[in-house]
Design a protein around this motif. Structure first.
Motif, PDB file in Angstrom:
ATOM      1  N   ASP A 196      -0.266  19.630 -43.030  1.00 45.21           N
ATOM      2  CA  ASP A 196       0.784  20.617 -42.782  1.00 45.21           C
ATOM      3  C   ASP A 196       2.057  19.939 -42.271  1.00 45.21           C
ATOM      4  OD1 ASP A 196      -0.697  22.939 -43.477  1.00 45.21           O
ATOM      5  OD2 ASP A 196      -1.772  22.808 -41.580  1.00 45.21           O
ATOM      6  N   PRO A 197       3.212  20.592 -42.452  1.00 49.20           N
ATOM      7  CA  PRO A 197       4.477  19.995 -42.007  1.00 49.20           C
ATOM      8  C   PRO A 197       4.534  19.820 -40.491  1.00 49.20           C
ATOM      9  CG  PRO A 197       4.847  21.825 -43.526  1.00 49.20           C
ATOM     10  CD  PRO A 197       3.407  21.875 -43.151  1.00 49.20           C
ATOM     11  N   PHE A 217       7.348  19.992 -50.621  1.00 55.35           N
ATOM     12  CA  PHE A 217       6.040  20.038 -49.980  1.00 55.35           C
ATOM     13  C   PHE A 217       4.990  20.585 -50.937  1.00 55.35           C
ATOM     14  CE2 PHE A 217       2.720  22.487 -47.965  1.00 55.35           C
ATOM     15  CZ  PHE A 217       2.232  21.642 -46.984  1.00 55.35           C
ATOM     16  N   GLN A 271       1.795  18.540 -51.955  1.00 58.11           N
ATOM     17  CA  GLN A 271       0.528  18.944 -51.368  1.00 58.11           C
ATOM     18  C   GLN A 271      -0.270  19.889 -52.262  1.00 58.11           C
ATOM     19  OE1 GLN A 271       0.635  16.515 -49.250  1.00 58.11           O
ATOM     20  NE2 GLN A 271      -0.222  17.679 -47.536  1.00 58.11           N
ATOM     21  N   PHE A 280       3.239  14.506 -42.940  1.00 61.75           N
ATOM     22  CA  PHE A 280       2.507  15.682 -42.495  1.00 61.75           C
ATOM     23  C   PHE A 280       1.493  15.346 -41.409  1.00 61.75           C
ATOM     24  CE2 PHE A 280       3.016  15.687 -47.226  1.00 61.75           C
ATOM     25  CZ  PHE A 280       4.216  16.388 -47.231  1.00 61.75           C
TER      26      PHE A 280
END
Length: 302
Positions: free
Chosen positions: A122-123, A166, A170, A117
């Motif tokens: 964030d991706p 994800f 996360q 990330f």
């Protein structure tokens, strides 16, 4: 990107119940940091869309269209309804189940969400249109296949199984993605009129149907030729999208990218010290290059 699994379009769509849950609206408002007026507009938009029976009719999806057309509920409503019509006309809801990119397109059209990330957690999506044989793709597969492939990629990014991984890692939903587009290798072959037309269609369907997917669009290693291409391409982008773009010369690529992410998460063909890989289920080959002649089979593809 609210879904944590591939959505089954045959499942019931509880639009009314999701919109009526105050906790759901507040969750979306918190995630998107909506102002009081924006939250009021979102609630109004939900009331207007009560007749739309589709799984996309969900506060966490509709908010993207409101953000794409700020302070204009009418425009956001039109945009959302047009998107639903487009999805139905093009059988987009089931594309992840009933479409598979040709192996050679999979191997030679580099673009994927990475395993790691950016600095905000964030991706990150990396594309390398500069080393993509766009003319070869168009000649071999034609416009329709290229458009279908583009839609498949966007559906995987917005609702593929990687999202569940994800969220587990996360501990929060995906909101937006940092996009890195590498233009190294861009040449006069990319100025092909038919190819530019296809790319233009893809840019337009991207903005019309997948708004507010990008948090930042970092365009790196653009050659001088890009100035000519940009004069034509910029008209395909909404002003809000252009505001998110960061253009970086080859000389300053590493320095600027480091502001947004650790360099080691990128593929080595983008940054020498990179060790990054694509997330499971997406194309893992980022080198691109000319399409092999005379065969659709590739040994290092899917």
């Amino acid at each position: 990107m609210a879904s944590s699994k591939i959505v089954d379009p045959s499942e019931p769509t509880p639009e009314a119940s999701r919109w009526q849950q105050e906790s759901e609206l507040l969750r979306v408002a918190t995630l998107w940091q909506l102002s009081e007026s924006e939250l009021e507009d979102l609630s109004t938009l939900g009331q207007r869309l009560v007749d739309v029976s589709h799984w996309k009719n969900d506060p966490s999806e509709v908010v993207r269209f409101l953000r794409a057309r700020p302070s204009d509920v009418d425009a956001a409503e039109r945009m959302f309804r047009n998107m639903i019509a487009w999805r139905l006309a093009n059988r987009v809801d089931t594309i992840l189940q009933d479409y598979e990119p040709p192996p050679i397109m999979w191997a030679y059209y580099p673009g994927a969400v990475l395993r790691d990330f950016d600095r905000a957690g964030d991706p990150v999506y990396v594309g390398r249109i500069g080393v993509t044989d766009g003319v070869g793709m168009l000649q071999r597969f034609g416009r329709d296949e290229m458009i279908r492939h583009a839609i498949w990629i966007r559906e995987f990014v917005s609702r593929g199984e990687w999202i569940q991984r994800f969220e587990t890692r996360q501990g929060r939903p995906v909101r937006r993605v940092t996009l890195v587009e590498d233009l190294q290798g861009l040449s006069v072959s990319h100025l092909n009129r038919q190819l530019l037309s296809v790319y233009g269609e893809i840019m337009r369907l991207d903005q019309d149907n997948y708004p507010e997917t990008a948090k930042k669009l970092i365009i790196i290693r653009a050659p001088l030729l890009f100035r000519t291409i940009w004069k034509m391409a910029k008209f395909f982008f909404d002003p809000g999208v252009v505001e998110k773009m960061v253009f970086v010369s080859a000389k300053h690529t590493a320095k600027v990218l480091e502001e947004y992410l650790d360099l080691h998460i990128l593929p080595s063909c983008v940054i020498p010290e990179g060790q990054g890989q694509a997330t499971d289920g997406m194309p893992s080959r980022f080198e691109g290059g000319p399409l092999p002649k005379g065969t659709d089979g590739v040994s290092d593809g899917k």
